[in-house]
Write an enzyme that holds these catalytic residues in place. Structure first.
Site, PDB file in Angstrom:
ATOM      1  N   HIS A   1       1.049  -1.309   0.048  1.00 45.08           N
ATOM      2  CA  HIS A   1       0.070   0.088  -0.084  1.00 45.08           C
ATOM      3  C   HIS A   1       0.926   1.227  -0.031  1.00 45.08           C
ATOM      4  O   HIS A   1       0.676   2.061  -0.887  1.00 45.08           O
ATOM      5  CB  HIS A   1      -0.972   0.182   1.347  1.00 45.08           C
ATOM      6  CG  HIS A   1      -1.851   1.157   1.416  1.00 45.08           C
ATOM      7  ND1 HIS A   1      -3.040   1.285   1.005  1.00 45.08           N
ATOM      8  CD2 HIS A   1      -1.505   2.412   1.691  1.00 45.08           C
ATOM      9  CE1 HIS A   1      -3.658   2.297   1.480  1.00 45.08           C
ATOM     10  NE2 HIS A   1      -2.783   3.198   1.703  1.00 45.08           N
ATOM     11  N   GLU A   2       1.727   1.397   0.986  1.00 40.37           N
ATOM     12  CA  GLU A   2       2.810   2.500   0.968  1.00 40.37           C
ATOM     13  C   GLU A   2       3.471   2.753  -0.293  1.00 40.37           C
ATOM     14  O   GLU A   2       3.860   3.935  -0.350  1.00 40.37           O
ATOM     15  CB  GLU A   2       3.416   2.626   2.313  1.00 40.37           C
ATOM     16  CG  GLU A   2       2.479   2.491   3.623  1.00 40.37           C
ATOM     17  CD  GLU A   2       1.242   3.730   3.676  1.00 40.37           C
ATOM     18  OE1 GLU A   2       1.546   4.609   2.966  1.00 40.37           O
ATOM     19  OE2 GLU A   2       0.370   3.510   4.316  1.00 40.37           O
TER      20      GLU A   2
ATOM     21  N   HIS B   1       1.873   4.320  -2.818  1.00 40.53           N
ATOM     22  CA  HIS B   1       1.817   5.826  -2.348  1.00 40.53           C
ATOM     23  C   HIS B   1       3.261   6.494  -3.109  1.00 40.53           C
ATOM     24  O   HIS B   1       3.211   7.497  -3.737  1.00 40.53           O
ATOM     25  CB  HIS B   1       1.756   6.185  -1.109  1.00 40.53           C
ATOM     26  CG  HIS B   1       0.403   6.153  -0.605  1.00 40.53           C
ATOM     27  ND1 HIS B   1      -0.861   6.881  -1.302  1.00 40.53           N
ATOM     28  CD2 HIS B   1      -0.259   5.523   0.470  1.00 40.53           C
ATOM     29  CE1 HIS B   1      -2.073   6.652  -0.731  1.00 40.53           C
ATOM     30  NE2 HIS B   1      -1.657   6.064   0.332  1.00 40.53           N
TER      31      HIS B   1
ATOM     32  N   HIS C   1       4.003   6.508  -6.934  1.00 43.04           N
ATOM     33  CA  HIS C   1       3.098   7.584  -7.335  1.00 43.04           C
ATOM     34  C   HIS C   1       3.645   8.982  -7.264  1.00 43.04           C
ATOM     35  O   HIS C   1       4.147   9.714  -7.955  1.00 43.04           O
ATOM     36  CB  HIS C   1       1.780   7.547  -6.490  1.00 43.04           C
ATOM     37  CG  HIS C   1       0.586   8.515  -7.243  1.00 43.04           C
ATOM     38  ND1 HIS C   1      -0.590   8.850  -6.644  1.00 43.04           N
ATOM     39  CD2 HIS C   1       0.721   9.497  -8.251  1.00 43.04           C
ATOM     40  CE1 HIS C   1      -1.350   9.517  -7.299  1.00 43.04           C
ATOM     41  NE2 HIS C   1      -0.306  10.078  -8.552  1.00 43.04           N
TER      42      HIS C   1
END
Length: 596
Positions: A387-388, A391, A394
């Site tokens: 998940h992180e 980020h 991105h």
């Protein structure tokens, strides 16, 4: 399980903050430079509407300031998050905030002065200084919000309130991370287990029901002791949102918040409606959970324990790192190379230590992203890594391919990249197992993602909307009122097969995201979008990957709804949520079949 002091953790598992500044003294020197910028900004007052050259110079200076503050903020805040008890870094963050407020105040002329310019003047400026075309979208966005902009003096006053407005979040963070301590949880054999923010979920996943209940009750009894204080802090948070939305002539706090990200309020309200329309899937899941656990009463402390009995996995960090990497190979060599850079260049702070900020996050620093984890060898920790890193990648793409003025993507699209990584990891793990028990275990985890992300975060969003509407109507929030609202929402979202224990009414008091200004709904919209995008990537291959990576590179160069449409998802449609929840229903049936 004891929590180590930071100096007891190996450096290979700590992030490299020295990549920003080598020492605290270097940070202090940069802060002094920022103070000089604060004075320099004010010299443009009255000039940017008169001269194309001055307007371009002002924007160039703003970009320099943005880059400098990116480093200042990331160094001081990351160092503080390593140990939130450290008064030195508390002071550094506070002093930086003061300089930021001075800069904001000195630059308050920007918006009113840009609004004062005629279209003809701006068009002439673009001809005189072609480099100004870079900032045209930025200027247009300011001018589109003209009715919400105040006079220069009023804007200056508003800018001076920034530090005061952040106080509720600051107070809650200090209380929740630095000061709050919980009694140890006790298992069925009388053994004590350390209870912290970082260990709570792992304790709630224990097969020992006595331990789960003890952790649940000890956590919430502690919050109950401070419920009136926390209610006052949360009330202050909503009051400051109400102040700003009224001053800026918005119809509601929700409209004011979503306008900053260029998101229509219908997206927020349609999410809640779409979830309400599909609540039967959640009730179906709680009924199955009750059946598979074999309990007469299903309590809130039974909601996290895995449904696959006698099957558990401990996933060390190196294993998680490799499995996530393998799941992301479908994204192409460049994406995987960026992922691996996080480990070779030490972007990640891996393990919990005493005083460390709880939870997990990614901070998109210009030098490279920084990822905070509190890794504890669970499947959930592995998915948090995925998940992180979504980020982080991105942020990496956005910073690399967008100019400074458009490099910060809006929050609305942030959770798409993170949950798309999670979805790819889950589908990779499911594809690569023939073990029915392992498949059931993974599906159970996937179902929990639906429950905790799509349903639970939507419940949070509905709670946040309700408490804002209460304050906007002129009422004050009290602990009893908040407990009642929250308990009623739990009854609605969990259904008749779950005992809504009294303690769960206090869950609102421990959620930091309620201080983030209508943030949580984006987890649910992001998750729904990520399900759609990951399926498209796996089904269509390179063309879908190219569309998705172009979305990651987009920063805020378009509004978020259009950016997602370019990647293949129309988030304004209820179909995105409904389709995701149909998959949720199918997975429930498969888990029931596997474990029957």
């Amino acid at each position: 399980m004891s929590i180590k002091e930071r100096n007891e953790i190996s450096n290979e598992y700590k992030w490299s903050i020295e990549d920003i500044f080598p020492t605290d003294d270097a940070w202090e020197n940069a802060l002094n430079k920022a103070k000089e910028y604060a004075l320099k900004v004010s010299t443009f007052n009255g000039k940017i509407s008169k001269s194309a050259t001055d307007l371009l110079d002002y924007f160039s200076l703003s970009d320099e300031i943005s880059i400098l503050f990116d480093s200042l903020v990331n160094y001081a805040q990351r160092k503080l998050d390593e140990d939130t008890r450290n008064s030195k870094y508390q002071d550094m963050v506070a002093r930086l905030m003061s300089v930021a407020m001075e800069l904001s105040s000195n630059g308050a002329f920007e918006t009113p002065e840009i609004l004062s310019m005629s279209n003809d003047t701006l068009n002439d400026f673009y001809k005189q200084q072609p480099k100004l075309e870079l900032y045209k979208l930025y200027i247009d966005r300011i001018r589109d919000r003209q009715k919400h902009i105040l006079s220069e003096k009023e804007e200056q006053l508003i800018s001076m309130t920034g530090k005061m407005a952040s106080s509720p979040d600051t107070i809650f963070t200090m209380f929740n991370n630095a000061d709050l301590k919980f009694p140890n949880a006790i298992d069925k054999d009388g053994n004590e287990h350390t209870l912290t923010h970082g260990t709570y979920i792992s304790l709630m996943q224990s097969s020992d029901r006595v331990l789960r209940k003890s952790a649940f009750e000890n956590l919430y009894s502690t919050y109950d002791s401070f419920k009136n204080t926390v209610a006052s802090v949360l009330s202050a948070q909503v009051e400051q949102l109400t102040f700003y939305s009224k001053v800026r002539k918005y119809n509601s706090n929700l409209e004011a918040s979503l306008d900053g990200n260029h998101v229509p309020i219908d997206v927020y309200k349609n999410l809640i409606k779409s979830v309400h329309d599909n609540m039967h899937y959640m009730y179906k899941y709680t009924k199955l959970r009750k059946k598979l656990l074999g309990v007469e009463e299903l309590h809130m402390y039974d909601m996290y324990v895995p449904l696959v009995k006698d099957y558990d996995v401990s996933i060390d960090f190196d294993t998680a790192k490799l499995e996530v990497e393998n799941s992301l190979k479908v994204m192409g060599e460049d994406y995987v190379s960026i992922y691996n850079s996080a480990f070779t260049q030490k972007w990640i702070d891996v393990y919990e230590n005493v005083g460390k900020c709880s939870g997990a996050y990614s901070a998109g620093a210009k030098v490279h992203p920084y990822v905070l984890l509190n890794y504890n060898n669970t499947l959930d920790s592995e998915f948090t890594l995925a998940h992180e890193m979504g980020h982080a990648i991105h942020s990496y793409y956005s910073n690399k391919y967008q100019p400074t003025v458009y490099s910060d993507y809006v929050i609305f699209v942030a959770e798409v990249a993170s949950t798309c990584n999670e979805s790819l990891l889950m589908q990779h793990l499911l594809k690569n197992t023939d073990d029915k028990l392992r498949r059931a275990y993974l599906i159970n985890y996937f179902l929990e993602q639906f429950r905790t992300t799509l349903y639970r975060q939507t419940m949070f969003a509905e709670f946040e909307l309700k408490i804002n509407e209460i304050v906007e109507s002129g009422q004050s929030l009290t602990a009893d009122m908040l407990n009642t609202i929250y308990a009623d929402l739990n009854r609605l979202y969990f259904g008749d097969d779950v005992i809504i224990d009294d303690q769960i009414a206090l869950e609102w008091s421990r959620i930091p995201h309620f201080y983030y200004n209508f943030y949580v709904y984006q987890y649910a919209t992001g998750f729904s979008s990520a399900i759609a995008l990951s399926r498209r990537i796996l089904n269509e291959g390179k063309s879908a990957v190219d569309d998705y990576i172009n979305f990651l590179k987009g920063g805020c160069s378009k509004n978020p709804v259009d950016l997602l449409k370019g990647a293949g998802v129309d988030v304004s449609s209820s179909e995105v949520v409904s389709s995701a929840l149909e998959l949720f229903g199918q997975l429930i049936d498969e888990l029931d079949s596997l474990l029957s």
